[in-house]
Write a protein that holds these residues in place. Structure first.
Motif, mmCIF file in Angstrom:
data_model
loop_
_atom_site.group_PDB
_atom_site.id
_atom_site.type_symbol
_atom_site.label_atom_id
_atom_site.label_comp_id
_atom_site.label_asym_id
_atom_site.label_seq_id
_atom_site.Cartn_x
_atom_site.Cartn_y
_atom_site.Cartn_z
ATOM 1 N N LEU A 154 33.579 43.668 29.073
ATOM 2 C CA LEU A 154 33.435 42.213 28.980
ATOM 3 C C LEU A 154 32.719 41.650 30.205
ATOM 4 C CD1 LEU A 154 36.957 41.245 27.583
ATOM 5 C CD2 LEU A 154 34.796 41.319 26.331
ATOM 6 N N LEU A 155 33.060 42.164 31.382
ATOM 7 C CA LEU A 155 32.412 41.680 32.603
ATOM 8 C C LEU A 155 30.922 42.021 32.631
ATOM 9 C CD1 LEU A 155 35.123 42.532 35.291
ATOM 10 C CD2 LEU A 155 34.522 40.273 34.425
ATOM 11 N N ILE A 156 30.543 43.126 32.009
ATOM 12 C CA ILE A 156 29.124 43.510 31.984
ATOM 13 C C ILE A 156 28.347 42.677 30.965
ATOM 14 C CG2 ILE A 156 27.534 45.386 31.383
ATOM 15 C CD1 ILE A 156 29.600 47.329 32.561
ATOM 16 N N LEU A 157 28.952 42.442 29.791
ATOM 17 C CA LEU A 157 28.216 41.825 28.693
ATOM 18 C C LEU A 157 28.132 40.311 28.795
ATOM 19 C CD1 LEU A 157 29.506 43.922 25.653
ATOM 20 C CD2 LEU A 157 27.305 44.095 26.790
ATOM 21 N N PHE A 158 29.183 39.670 29.317
ATOM 22 C CA PHE A 158 29.210 38.216 29.279
ATOM 23 C C PHE A 158 28.333 37.610 30.370
ATOM 24 C CE2 PHE A 158 32.507 38.872 26.330
ATOM 25 C CZ PHE A 158 32.741 37.664 25.676
ATOM 26 N N PRO A 159 27.825 36.391 30.128
ATOM 27 C CA PRO A 159 27.002 35.706 31.142
ATOM 28 C C PRO A 159 27.788 35.407 32.414
ATOM 29 C CG PRO A 159 26.726 34.697 28.977
ATOM 30 C CD PRO A 159 27.853 35.682 28.852
ATOM 31 N N SER A 160 27.064 35.012 33.444
ATOM 32 C CA SER A 160 27.616 34.954 34.802
ATOM 33 C C SER A 160 28.848 34.080 34.933
ATOM 34 C CB SER A 160 26.546 34.468 35.780
ATOM 35 O OG SER A 160 25.480 35.387 35.800
ATOM 36 N N TRP A 161 28.785 32.846 34.452
ATOM 37 C CA TRP A 161 29.884 31.931 34.769
ATOM 38 C C TRP A 161 31.151 32.252 33.979
ATOM 39 C CZ3 TRP A 161 32.227 28.482 31.358
ATOM 40 C CH2 TRP A 161 31.572 28.261 30.145
ATOM 41 N N TYR A 162 31.044 33.093 32.911
ATOM 42 C CA TYR A 162 32.239 33.529 32.192
ATOM 43 C C TYR A 162 32.987 34.619 32.950
ATOM 44 C CZ TYR A 162 29.971 31.350 28.155
ATOM 45 O OH TYR A 162 29.364 30.475 27.308
ATOM 46 N N LYS A 163 32.263 35.354 33.782
ATOM 47 C CA LYS A 163 32.833 36.565 34.362
ATOM 48 C C LYS A 163 34.061 36.275 35.215
ATOM 49 C CE LYS A 163 28.268 38.778 34.621
ATOM 50 N NZ LYS A 163 28.400 39.757 33.564
ATOM 51 N N VAL A 164 34.025 35.199 35.982
ATOM 52 C CA VAL A 164 35.161 34.875 36.858
ATOM 53 C C VAL A 164 36.391 34.530 36.026
ATOM 54 C CG1 VAL A 164 35.985 33.334 38.667
ATOM 55 C CG2 VAL A 164 33.601 34.085 38.666
ATOM 56 N N LEU A 165 36.193 33.757 34.952
ATOM 57 C CA LEU A 165 37.308 33.414 34.064
ATOM 58 C C LEU A 165 37.898 34.668 33.427
ATOM 59 C CD1 LEU A 165 39.038 31.364 32.505
ATOM 60 C CD2 LEU A 165 37.185 31.208 30.824
ATOM 61 N N ILE A 166 37.030 35.544 32.922
ATOM 62 C CA ILE A 166 37.501 36.792 32.303
ATOM 63 C C ILE A 166 38.218 37.660 33.333
ATOM 64 C CG2 ILE A 166 36.715 38.938 31.223
ATOM 65 C CD1 ILE A 166 34.448 37.296 29.959
ATOM 66 N N TYR A 167 37.693 37.689 34.550
ATOM 67 C CA TYR A 167 38.300 38.488 35.624
ATOM 68 C C TYR A 167 39.741 38.065 35.873
ATOM 69 C CZ TYR A 167 39.051 40.190 40.412
ATOM 70 O OH TYR A 167 39.555 40.794 41.546
ATOM 71 N N PHE A 168 39.998 36.769 35.977
ATOM 72 C CA PHE A 168 41.357 36.309 36.265
ATOM 73 C C PHE A 168 42.278 36.452 35.053
ATOM 74 C CE2 PHE A 168 39.225 34.137 39.833
ATOM 75 C CZ PHE A 168 40.065 34.567 40.856
ATOM 76 N N ILE A 169 41.732 36.341 33.852
ATOM 77 C CA ILE A 169 42.546 36.601 32.650
ATOM 78 C C ILE A 169 42.990 38.058 32.627
ATOM 79 C CG2 ILE A 169 42.485 36.758 30.133
ATOM 80 C CD1 ILE A 169 40.678 34.289 30.138
ATOM 81 N N LEU A 170 42.072 38.975 32.948
ATOM 82 C CA LEU A 170 42.409 40.403 32.979
ATOM 83 C C LEU A 170 43.415 40.714 34.080
ATOM 84 C CD1 LEU A 170 38.810 41.797 32.428
ATOM 85 C CD2 LEU A 170 40.731 42.040 30.836
ATOM 86 N N ILE A 171 43.257 40.073 35.232
ATOM 87 C CA ILE A 171 44.219 40.258 36.327
ATOM 88 C C ILE A 171 45.612 39.844 35.861
ATOM 89 C CG2 ILE A 171 44.903 39.390 38.604
ATOM 90 C CD1 ILE A 171 42.631 41.424 38.699
ATOM 91 N N PHE A 172 45.687 38.695 35.191
ATOM 92 C CA PHE A 172 46.975 38.215 34.683
ATOM 93 C C PHE A 172 47.587 39.218 33.698
ATOM 94 C CE2 PHE A 172 49.272 36.043 31.280
ATOM 95 C CZ PHE A 172 50.292 35.434 32.002
ATOM 96 N N ILE A 173 46.765 39.772 32.797
ATOM 97 C CA ILE A 173 47.274 40.723 31.797
ATOM 98 C C ILE A 173 47.787 41.993 32.475
ATOM 99 C CG2 ILE A 173 46.602 42.196 29.868
ATOM 100 C CD1 ILE A 173 44.657 39.987 29.023
ATOM 101 N N ILE A 174 47.035 42.516 33.440
ATOM 102 C CA ILE A 174 47.456 43.732 34.146
ATOM 103 C C ILE A 174 48.755 43.486 34.907
ATOM 104 C CG2 ILE A 174 46.820 45.396 35.935
ATOM 105 C CD1 ILE A 174 45.236 45.774 33.411
#
Length: 413
Positions: A305-325
């Motif tokens: 997801l971090l590779i495929l999504f555009p730049s400004w989505y990456k930070v949001l996805i990063y923190f969502i994944l951190i929360f899940i882990i």
């Protein structure tokens, strides 16, 4: 009771079954942290695809599209709406069974039409903008895919009912080859010729399915297996929020053997209560493949997801994944601490605060570092790797300490 009334009753039972599954696994936190962000990000990516912003879809070809359609076709299935008690009640009422079979096929066709409409709407920017298909060609291909889906779902179920395991596998791969060949032929032959042939096969199958009521027990067992698989899949993914242990454990003897530390080699040289707890937590995680695969699944899906999504989505996805882990780590700790095995022994006084901090750091560090490295490289190239290594390490330390304090407070209550 008529066959249509019986179908309505079974359909209501079917919906109640899935409603109960939803209430067990989806609460407000799932909506807030997963579903709503997914739809927001997905809608934005969908708009970007229509505007041809991403470049990765340019690598797609028509063969990839056909393989994607084949995969979609053969992951579809349908229910006959039969239950175990029907062996006693419906065995001699062939008209009821025929009506129920007819209605189940009609219902399956309608549901698949809705699902496929949504599926094609999602694929439409890729097909029209990137692959260059006209609206007419896309519509013709969609109609053919829908008819082939109905045919192959029926044939797959007939093969499951009437064939042995190995014959079914051979038939299954044969059907996959035929489906791909039909879709490929449609690119070169007249659409109406292919459509006429496929439609005649579908009508013939519909008549055969309604007229034959053999192997009622096998039909019932298939429906039961499908419901059990759906329940197990949903509860397995939700295991970290409290599903029963037996939902995530296999009955296979071969899969129950540990693949690592088979002879219980020691990890720590000294015998202390802290070392014993840490060794228990590490070995249990490595030996329970479902937990380990879930951890790897979230980590590497996150990388994609971090590779495929555009730049400004990456930070949001990063923190969502951190929360899940983090939630996964917390749930695993709670499951270990609540295990009855620990009550069998009278342990010496142990400082669980130190144990929990070390274990959370060990659990979080690999995933946090991998996600941080990918985020840093995709946003700021090699300079971002250096910065995000520091961020990943700091985030691991802070999160592990906070999580440790929280679980210790919960244990002391």
């Amino acid at each position: 009771m008529t066959g249509f009334e019986l179908f309505q009753k079974r359909l209501n039972q079917h919906y109640r079954f899935y409603k109960r599954l939803k209430t067990v696994t989806v609460d407000w936190t799932v909506w807030v942290y997963i579903i709503i962000p997914f739809f927001i990000v997905g809608a934005s990516v969908y708009i970007d695809l229509w505007n041809e912003v991403p470049t990765w879809p340019k690598l797609l070809t028509i063969n990839h599209l056909l393989m994607f359609f084949v995969l979609y076709i053969f992951t579809s299935q349908y229910y006959s709406f039969l239950y175990p008690a029907d062996v006693l009640y419906l065995w001699q009422k062939r008209r009821l069974i025929q009506t129920l079979s007819k209605m189940s096929i009609v219902y399956m066709a309608l549901v698949q039409l809705l699902k496929m409409s949504l599926f094609l709407a999602i694929l439409s920017p890729l097909v029209i903008k990137y692959l260059g298909l006209s609206l007419q060609a896309f519509f013709e291909l969609s109609v053919l895919v829908y008819l082939l889906l109905i045919i192959m779902v029926i044939l797959k179920r007939k093969a499951k009912v009437g064939l042995s395991k190995w014959k079914f596998r051979f038939t299954f791969f044969t059907l996959i080859s035929i489906t791909y060949m039909m879709l490929y032929i449609n690119l070169w032959l007249n659409f109406w010729i292919v459509l006429g042939f496929v439609s005649s096969v579908m009508v013939s199958l519909f008549i055969i399915m309604i007229s034959k009521c053999k192997n009622l027990e096998r039909e019932i067992s298939l429906d039961v297996d499908q419901r059990n698989k759906v329940s197990q899949l949903v509860l397995m993914q939700a295991a970290h929020i409290g599903a029963p242990d037996w939902m995530t454990q296999s009955n296979s003897l071969s899969s129950s053997r540990p693949w690592i530390y088979r002879k219980s080699q020691k990890i720590y040289p000294g015998y202390t209560p802290e070392n014993a707890y840490q060794e228990l937590i590490i070995k249990t995680f490595l030996r329970r493949r479902n937990w380990m695969f879930m951890y790897l699944q979230f980590t590497f899906v996150g990388v994609g997801l971090l590779i495929l999504f555009p730049s400004w989505y990456k930070v949001l996805i990063y923190f969502i994944l951190i929360f899940i882990i983090v939630q996964l780590a917390r749930s695993y700790w709670n499951q270990i601490m609540s295990a009855q095995f620990l009550d069998l022994f009278k342990w010496r006084v142990v400082n669980l605060s130190n144990v929990s901090q070390k274990m959370f750091k060990l659990f979080l560090l690999p995933s946090f570092l991998i996600l941080s490295l990918i985020l840093g490289y995709t946003l700021f190239s090699f300079m971002g790797i250096i910065v995000m290594i520091v961020v990943g390490l700091a985030l691991t330390r802070i999160t592990a300490n906070l999580l440790s304090q929280k679980v210790i407070i919960e244990l002391e209550r």
